[in-house]
Design a protein around this motif. Structure first.
Motif, mmCIF file in Angstrom:
data_model
loop_
_atom_site.group_PDB
_atom_site.id
_atom_site.type_symbol
_atom_site.label_atom_id
_atom_site.label_comp_id
_atom_site.label_asym_id
_atom_site.label_seq_id
_atom_site.Cartn_x
_atom_site.Cartn_y
_atom_site.Cartn_z
ATOM 1 N N ILE A 112 0.843 -1.197 0.000
ATOM 2 C CA ILE A 112 0.000 0.000 0.000
ATOM 3 C C ILE A 112 0.880 1.250 0.000
ATOM 4 N N GLU A 113 0.469 2.256 -0.750
ATOM 5 C CA GLU A 113 1.181 3.539 -0.731
ATOM 6 C C GLU A 113 0.208 4.670 -0.437
ATOM 7 N N ASN A 114 0.785 5.776 0.048
ATOM 8 C CA ASN A 114 0.005 7.003 0.311
ATOM 9 C C ASN A 114 -1.147 6.775 1.288
ATOM 10 N N GLY A 115 -0.953 5.856 2.185
ATOM 11 C CA GLY A 115 -1.959 5.606 3.210
ATOM 12 C C GLY A 115 -1.330 5.780 4.581
ATOM 13 N N ALA A 116 -1.875 5.084 5.556
ATOM 14 C CA ALA A 116 -1.348 5.186 6.913
ATOM 15 C C ALA A 116 -1.431 3.841 7.617
ATOM 16 N N VAL A 117 -0.499 3.623 8.535
ATOM 17 C CA VAL A 117 -0.576 2.461 9.408
ATOM 18 C C VAL A 117 -0.911 2.983 10.808
ATOM 19 N N LEU A 118 -1.992 2.432 11.348
ATOM 20 C CA LEU A 118 -2.541 2.881 12.629
ATOM 21 C C LEU A 118 -2.552 1.741 13.639
ATOM 22 N N PRO A 119 -2.499 2.067 14.927
ATOM 23 C CA PRO A 119 -2.697 1.023 15.928
ATOM 24 C C PRO A 119 -4.182 0.700 16.045
ATOM 25 N N MET A 120 -4.497 -0.399 16.717
ATOM 26 C CA MET A 120 -5.900 -0.717 17.007
ATOM 27 C C MET A 120 -6.171 -0.256 18.436
ATOM 28 N N CYS A 121 -7.094 0.677 18.593
ATOM 29 C CA CYS A 121 -7.326 1.298 19.894
ATOM 30 C C CYS A 121 -8.737 1.050 20.414
ATOM 31 N N TYR A 122 -8.889 1.255 21.718
ATOM 32 C CA TYR A 122 -10.200 1.160 22.369
ATOM 33 C C TYR A 122 -10.861 2.536 22.340
ATOM 34 N N LEU A 123 -12.003 2.643 21.658
ATOM 35 C CA LEU A 123 -12.709 3.925 21.508
ATOM 36 C C LEU A 123 -11.707 5.056 21.281
ATOM 37 N N PRO A 124 -11.039 5.039 20.110
ATOM 38 C CA PRO A 124 -9.890 5.923 19.870
ATOM 39 C C PRO A 124 -10.224 7.408 20.008
ATOM 40 N N PRO A 125 -9.181 8.226 20.204
ATOM 41 C CA PRO A 125 -9.397 9.667 20.317
ATOM 42 C C PRO A 125 -9.785 10.288 18.977
ATOM 43 N N VAL A 126 -10.269 11.510 19.018
ATOM 44 C CA VAL A 126 -10.677 12.237 17.815
ATOM 45 C C VAL A 126 -9.535 12.277 16.793
ATOM 46 N N GLU A 127 -8.318 12.484 17.276
ATOM 47 C CA GLU A 127 -7.136 12.558 16.403
ATOM 48 C C GLU A 127 -7.027 11.332 15.495
ATOM 49 N N TYR A 128 -7.357 10.153 16.029
ATOM 50 C CA TYR A 128 -7.277 8.897 15.283
ATOM 51 C C TYR A 128 -8.151 8.955 14.027
ATOM 52 N N PHE A 129 -9.363 9.465 14.200
ATOM 53 C CA PHE A 129 -10.308 9.510 13.068
ATOM 54 C C PHE A 129 -10.002 10.659 12.108
ATOM 55 N N VAL A 130 -9.399 11.720 12.626
ATOM 56 C CA VAL A 130 -8.928 12.801 11.739
ATOM 57 C C VAL A 130 -7.873 12.229 10.790
ATOM 58 N N GLU A 131 -6.924 11.472 11.357
ATOM 59 C CA GLU A 131 -5.849 10.872 10.544
ATOM 60 C C GLU A 131 -6.396 9.794 9.603
ATOM 61 N N LEU A 132 -7.271 8.952 10.125
ATOM 62 C CA LEU A 132 -7.848 7.884 9.305
ATOM 63 C C LEU A 132 -8.602 8.477 8.117
ATOM 64 N N ASN A 133 -9.369 9.515 8.382
ATOM 65 C CA ASN A 133 -10.144 10.173 7.328
ATOM 66 C C ASN A 133 -9.230 10.836 6.304
ATOM 67 N N LYS A 134 -8.116 11.374 6.782
ATOM 68 C CA LYS A 134 -7.167 12.071 5.908
ATOM 69 C C LYS A 134 -6.440 11.100 4.977
ATOM 70 N N HIS A 135 -6.132 9.909 5.492
ATOM 71 C CA HIS A 135 -5.308 8.953 4.725
ATOM 72 C C HIS A 135 -6.114 7.858 4.031
ATOM 73 N N LYS A 136 -7.452 7.847 4.228
ATOM 74 C CA LYS A 136 -8.249 6.814 3.567
ATOM 75 C C LYS A 136 -8.128 6.985 2.042
ATOM 76 N N PRO A 137 -8.362 5.980 1.217
ATOM 77 C CA PRO A 137 -8.913 4.684 1.616
ATOM 78 C C PRO A 137 -7.864 3.648 2.018
ATOM 79 N N ASN A 138 -6.571 4.012 1.976
ATOM 80 C CA ASN A 138 -5.525 3.009 2.222
ATOM 81 C C ASN A 138 -5.100 2.993 3.692
ATOM 82 N N ILE A 139 -5.840 2.243 4.484
ATOM 83 C CA ILE A 139 -5.572 2.182 5.913
ATOM 84 C C ILE A 139 -5.125 0.770 6.292
ATOM 85 N N MET A 140 -3.958 0.706 6.944
ATOM 86 C CA MET A 140 -3.464 -0.572 7.443
ATOM 87 C C MET A 140 -3.430 -0.505 8.969
#
Length: 203
Positions: A2-30
């Motif tokens: 995958i390129e131009n995406g993001a690798v994220l940890p798996m979190c419990y009810l993640p913080p707002v920052e997590y979804f800001v980053e996920l939304n920014k780097h979608k659709p390539n999320i690992m």
């Protein structure tokens, strides 16, 4: 790869920052599932807004699930009734929010069923949150542990309760803000329960 995406940890009810980053780097999320379980992270804790300020909710892990256990093999401990504690905490903190009742039935089952593994529990919660936020993205999972991802934004250690979030967060209404003002980067549930369907626009 995958390129131009993001690798994220798996979190419990993640913080707002997590979804800001996920939304920014979608659709390539690992999502990382081969790392060793790091303590004192959002992997098994979340921050919500209580009348006294930040309240930390932690999912206890079974003894032996320490630093040398791969995250996907970490088991949840049910030695005490943490689910009841978390659910009562969410109700006490957000019952007065505009949208708690709107989402209540979707969240309640997570505090009744007993999932064995922390990763699976968080993953099911993540799928629910993506659905509620109407975020469409392809999620893949790591097959091996890699120290670095040259073509991806590596956010595994960036999104951490020990670090200040780098994004500038605009205030939104919070139930107890008259007590302690606006508190940044709480769990995504704080945004959802206060903003409801507007949460996606906020992100």
């Amino acid at each position: 790869m995958i390129e131009n995406g993001a690798v994220l940890p798996m979190c419990y009810l993640p913080p707002v920052e997590y979804f800001v980053e996920l939304n920014k780097h979608k659709p390539n999320i690992m999502i990382e599932r081969e790392e060793h379980f790091p303590k004192q992270t959002y992997r098994n804790r979340t921050n919500i807004y209580s009348p006294d300020g930040v309240l930390v909710l932690t999912v206890p892990v079974a003894k032996g699930s320490r630093n040398h256990t791969v995250i996907k093999d970490v088991k949840i401990s049910y030695d005490f009734k943490w689910q009841r504690l978390h659910w009562m905490g969410l109700q006490a903190c957000y019952r007065r929010s505009a949208y708690f009742e709107f989402y209540e039935d979707a969240f309640a089952p997570f505090y009744e069923s007993k999932e064995t593994f922390l990763f699976d529990y968080n993953e099911q919660f993540l799928q629910l949150l993506l659905k509620l936020l109407k975020i469409k993205t392809d999620i893949t999972y790591t097959e091996t542990y890699e120290a670095a991802y040259p073509t991806l934004a590596d956010l595994r250690d960036v999104i951490s309760p020990k670090k200040e979030p780098v994004f500038a967060q605009k205030p939104y209404f919070q139930v107890f803000e008259e007590n302690h003002g606006f508190i940044k980067n709480l769990s995504i549930v704080d945004l959802l329960f206060n903003q409801g369907p507007q949460a996606m626009n906020y992100l």
